[in-house]
Design a protein around this motif. Structure first.
Motif, PDB file in Angstrom:
ATOM      1  N   GLY A 120       0.809  -1.100   0.200  1.00  0.00           N
ATOM      2  CA  GLY A 120       0.014   0.010  -0.032  1.00  0.00           C
ATOM      3  C   GLY A 120       0.685   1.459   0.077  1.00  0.00           C
ATOM      4  N   VAL A 121       2.174   1.189   0.050  1.00  0.00           N
ATOM      5  CA  VAL A 121       2.827   2.474  -0.110  1.00  0.00           C
ATOM      6  C   VAL A 121       2.614   3.188  -1.196  1.00  0.00           C
ATOM      7  N   GLY A 122       2.601   2.711  -2.513  1.00  0.00           N
ATOM      8  CA  GLY A 122       2.470   3.480  -3.566  1.00  0.00           C
ATOM      9  C   GLY A 122       1.036   4.376  -3.512  1.00  0.00           C
ATOM     10  N   ARG A 123       0.128   3.588  -3.183  1.00  0.00           N
ATOM     11  CA  ARG A 123      -1.165   4.223  -2.894  1.00  0.00           C
ATOM     12  C   ARG A 123      -1.043   5.402  -1.741  1.00  0.00           C
ATOM     13  N   LEU A 124      -0.388   5.231  -0.916  1.00  0.00           N
ATOM     14  CA  LEU A 124      -0.256   6.056   0.116  1.00  0.00           C
ATOM     15  C   LEU A 124       0.479   7.531  -0.559  1.00  0.00           C
ATOM     16  N   LEU A 125       1.364   7.337  -1.405  1.00  0.00           N
ATOM     17  CA  LEU A 125       2.126   8.455  -1.719  1.00  0.00           C
ATOM     18  C   LEU A 125       1.226   9.046  -2.972  1.00  0.00           C
ATOM     19  N   ASP A 126       0.574   8.352  -3.787  1.00  0.00           N
ATOM     20  CA  ASP A 126      -0.097   8.974  -4.857  1.00  0.00           C
ATOM     21  C   ASP A 126      -1.431   9.521  -4.380  1.00  0.00           C
ATOM     22  N   THR A 127      -2.328   8.927  -3.352  1.00  0.00           N
ATOM     23  CA  THR A 127      -3.453   9.342  -3.068  1.00  0.00           C
ATOM     24  C   THR A 127      -3.483  10.282  -1.667  1.00  0.00           C
ATOM     25  N   PHE A 128      -2.808   9.716  -0.778  1.00  0.00           N
ATOM     26  CA  PHE A 128      -2.877  10.130   0.753  1.00  0.00           C
ATOM     27  C   PHE A 128      -2.109  11.730   0.404  1.00  0.00           C
ATOM     28  N   VAL A 129      -1.012  11.863  -0.091  1.00  0.00           N
ATOM     29  CA  VAL A 129      -0.058  13.218   0.015  1.00  0.00           C
ATOM     30  C   VAL A 129      -0.973  14.073  -0.562  1.00  0.00           C
ATOM     31  N   PRO A 130      -1.694  13.862  -1.778  1.00  0.00           N
ATOM     32  CA  PRO A 130      -2.298  14.970  -2.466  1.00  0.00           C
ATOM     33  C   PRO A 130      -3.509  15.446  -1.603  1.00  0.00           C
ATOM     34  N   ALA A 131      -4.220  14.582  -1.008  1.00  0.00           N
ATOM     35  CA  ALA A 131      -5.182  14.770  -0.156  1.00  0.00           C
ATOM     36  C   ALA A 131      -4.912  15.630   1.034  1.00  0.00           C
ATOM     37  N   MET A 132      -3.723  15.332   1.582  1.00  0.00           N
ATOM     38  CA  MET A 132      -3.198  16.155   2.635  1.00  0.00           C
ATOM     39  C   MET A 132      -2.682  17.662   2.220  1.00  0.00           C
ATOM     40  N   ARG A 133      -2.270  17.561   1.192  1.00  0.00           N
ATOM     41  CA  ARG A 133      -1.747  18.959   0.641  1.00  0.00           C
ATOM     42  C   ARG A 133      -2.854  19.688   0.256  1.00  0.00           C
ATOM     43  N   GLY A 134      -4.027  18.965  -0.180  1.00  0.00           N
ATOM     44  CA  GLY A 134      -5.254  19.743  -0.168  1.00  0.00           C
ATOM     45  C   GLY A 134      -5.766  20.382   1.066  1.00  0.00           C
ATOM     46  N   GLU A 135      -5.719  19.712   2.089  1.00  0.00           N
ATOM     47  CA  GLU A 135      -6.231  19.978   3.548  1.00  0.00           C
ATOM     48  C   GLU A 135      -5.522  20.978   4.218  1.00  0.00           C
ATOM     49  N   LEU A 136      -4.003  20.775   4.221  1.00  0.00           N
ATOM     50  CA  LEU A 136      -3.189  21.468   5.048  1.00  0.00           C
ATOM     51  C   LEU A 136      -2.447  22.892   3.974  1.00  0.00           C
ATOM     52  N   GLY A 137      -2.564  22.643   2.784  1.00  0.00           N
ATOM     53  CA  GLY A 137      -1.840  23.562   1.904  1.00  0.00           C
ATOM     54  C   GLY A 137      -0.482  23.176   1.740  1.00  0.00           C
ATOM     55  N   PHE A 138       0.383  24.332   1.261  1.00  0.00           N
ATOM     56  CA  PHE A 138       1.861  23.997   0.865  1.00  0.00           C
ATOM     57  C   PHE A 138       2.653  24.113   1.945  1.00  0.00           C
ATOM     58  N   GLY A 139       2.175  24.376   3.159  1.00  0.00           N
ATOM     59  CA  GLY A 139       2.980  24.280   4.207  1.00  0.00           C
ATOM     60  C   GLY A 139       3.431  22.840   4.619  1.00  0.00           C
ATOM     61  N   LEU A 140       2.544  21.912   4.011  1.00  0.00           N
ATOM     62  CA  LEU A 140       2.795  20.724   4.336  1.00  0.00           C
ATOM     63  C   LEU A 140       4.349  20.035   3.215  1.00  0.00           C
ATOM     64  N   ARG A 141       5.361  20.229   4.038  1.00  0.00           N
ATOM     65  CA  ARG A 141       6.606  20.163   3.429  1.00  0.00           C
ATOM     66  C   ARG A 141       7.211  18.675   3.598  1.00  0.00           C
ATOM     67  N   GLY A 142       6.746  17.588   4.185  1.00  0.00           N
ATOM     68  CA  GLY A 142       7.250  16.476   4.277  1.00  0.00           C
ATOM     69  C   GLY A 142       6.513  15.192   5.052  1.00  0.00           C
ATOM     70  N   LEU A 143       7.076  14.115   4.636  1.00  0.00           N
ATOM     71  CA  LEU A 143       6.203  13.052   5.249  1.00  0.00           C
ATOM     72  C   LEU A 143       7.238  11.904   5.848  1.00  0.00           C
ATOM     73  N   LEU A 144       6.939  11.557   6.836  1.00  0.00           N
ATOM     74  CA  LEU A 144       7.498  10.423   7.497  1.00  0.00           C
ATOM     75  C   LEU A 144       6.786   9.157   7.521  1.00  0.00           C
ATOM     76  N   VAL A 145       7.345   8.170   6.881  1.00  0.00           N
ATOM     77  CA  VAL A 145       6.413   7.101   6.810  1.00  0.00           C
ATOM     78  C   VAL A 145       7.141   5.802   7.373  1.00  0.00           C
ATOM     79  N   ARG A 146       6.567   5.281   8.623  1.00  0.00           N
ATOM     80  CA  ARG A 146       7.089   4.453   9.382  1.00  0.00           C
ATOM     81  C   ARG A 146       6.649   2.910   9.053  1.00  0.00           C
ATOM     82  N   GLN A 147       7.249   1.744   9.516  1.00  0.00           N
ATOM     83  CA  GLN A 147       6.945   0.435   9.241  1.00  0.00           C
ATOM     84  C   GLN A 147       6.657  -0.167   7.831  1.00  0.00           C
ATOM     85  N   VAL A 148       7.626   0.516   7.028  1.00  0.00           N
ATOM     86  CA  VAL A 148       7.493   0.170   5.579  1.00  0.00           C
ATOM     87  C   VAL A 148       8.138  -1.545   5.330  1.00  0.00           C
ATOM     88  N   GLY A 149       7.408  -2.291   4.893  1.00  0.00           N
ATOM     89  CA  GLY A 149       7.952  -3.601   4.694  1.00  0.00           C
ATOM     90  C   GLY A 149       8.913  -3.638   3.589  1.00  0.00           C
TER      91      GLY A 149
END
Length: 340
Positions: free
Chosen positions: A110-139
């Motif tokens: 699910g890591v690809g979907r996390l980057l392709d779907t979740f990140v744009p959604a949160m950029r829309g929610e938080l604006g361009f102040g969202l500058r980074g992502l830390l993803v834990r427990q990647v297999g």
């Protein structure tokens, strides 16, 4: 695709939440009641993002919004546009589990979907102040999806998983271990079973006292200062909500003379992979017992066999010890992703 970004402090439990938990196999720490209690006691905003298609949930992500205003002794402030920060994608409870689920993981967890779907959604929610992502427990299957420009991947602590299907009882498990470990465990079990002053029992979480558990956890948490942001102390309100969940069990070590609990382990039940969430004990100088840490593994193995659970996850930390107890160490990675 519809994206809902929910704040458990203010948003009521969605009608689809319980079916989503059942479908995704999300354990007790994903209960909405538990998420609400945790969010009110957190130092960071705790958004829960749900992906819906035709009204049906297709994915969910738990994260924490971290900014320059985040402090250990300051409760969460409202997120919002114009603030600079990053999202820490993590499980709401057990640090050994990923903080996301998608119904179609595309072979990479699910890591690809996390980057392709979740990140744009949160950029829309938080604006361009969202500058980074830390993803834990990647297999290992998801590592390639988080490699590349503006991404840094590092191996972190392995997760210990014990397969109990080869065993019919606790003795079978002990006999499978190396000679020194086998001898040590047999001695610990004999000593414990010959001592009438203490009793070990696995009980439903609703039968446990959240105050006792919080007190024991604070003794345990005081020993761990090896993380960048020291965990907050155990809050009784959070544990009260968590222990009410039907899939939580507690292994208690109780003195028979006075009923005092000197050690506990918490279990998140699951048909395929229960998770040991915590172990905590009184230190010997305060009346605690020696070797309960090793005894508790035997009790969890016994419980898993009696309940027909094929595996148990013992989480992170103490990996060499857990490997000596027969657990497989499953590699895990963390990825830091810069967002322009």
């Amino acid at each position: 695709m519809v994206i809902e970004v929910l704040d458990p402090r203010r948003d009521p439990e969605p009608a689809y939440w319980k079916p989503l938990r059942a479908k995704a196999g999300l354990r007790a720490d994903w209960s909405w009641e538990v998420l609400t209690a945790q969010a009110w006691a957190a130092r960071t905003e705790q958004p829960v993002t749900v992906l819906l298609e035709d009204g049906e949930p297709r994915g969910v992500v738990s994260s924490a919004w971290v900014t320059g205003l985040t402090r250990r002794h300051r409760f969460a402030r409202p997120a919002g546009r114009g603030r600079f920060g990053g999202l820490d994608v993590r499980s709401p409870g057990s640090s050994a589990m990923p903080g996301w689920w998608f119904d179609d993981e595309d072979g990479d967890g699910g890591v690809g979907r996390l980057l392709d779907t979740f990140v744009p959604a949160m950029r829309g929610e938080l604006g361009f102040g969202l500058r980074g992502l830390l993803v834990r427990q990647v297999g290992e299957s998801g590592v390639d999806s988080v490699r590349g420009k503006l991404k840094m991947v590092r191996r972190t602590e392995d997760v210990a998983v014990l397969d109990v299907t080869p065993f019919s009882n606790r003795d079978d498990w002990v006999n499978s271990l190396a000679k020194k470990r086998k001898y040590n465990l047999r001695k610990i079990f004999r000593t414990f079973e010959a001592d009438p002053s203490i009793e070990a029992r696995v009980v439903p979480g609703s039968d446990a006292d959240p105050v006792e558990i919080a007190e024991l956890l604070r003794h345990n948490e005081s020993k761990h200062h090896d993380v960048p942001i020291v965990p907050l102390p155990a809050f009784v309100g959070y544990w009260s909500a968590l222990l009410r969940q039907p899939d939580v069990h507690v292994l208690t070590y109780r003195e028979t003379a006075n009923g005092r609990v000197v050690a506990i382990a918490t279990l998140f039940d699951h048909p395929a992979l229960p998770v040991v969430r915590n172990f905590a004990a009184l230190p010997p100088e305060l009346g605690g017992r020696s070797n309960l840490y090793f005894h508790f593994y035997g009790e969890v193995v016994r419980w898993a066999l009696e309940t027909g659970r094929p595996q148990v996850m013992f989480g992170k930390k103490m990996s060499e010890t857990k490997a000596s107890l027969g657990a497989d160490l499953v590699p895990q990675y963390a990825a830091a992703v810069a967002l322009l």
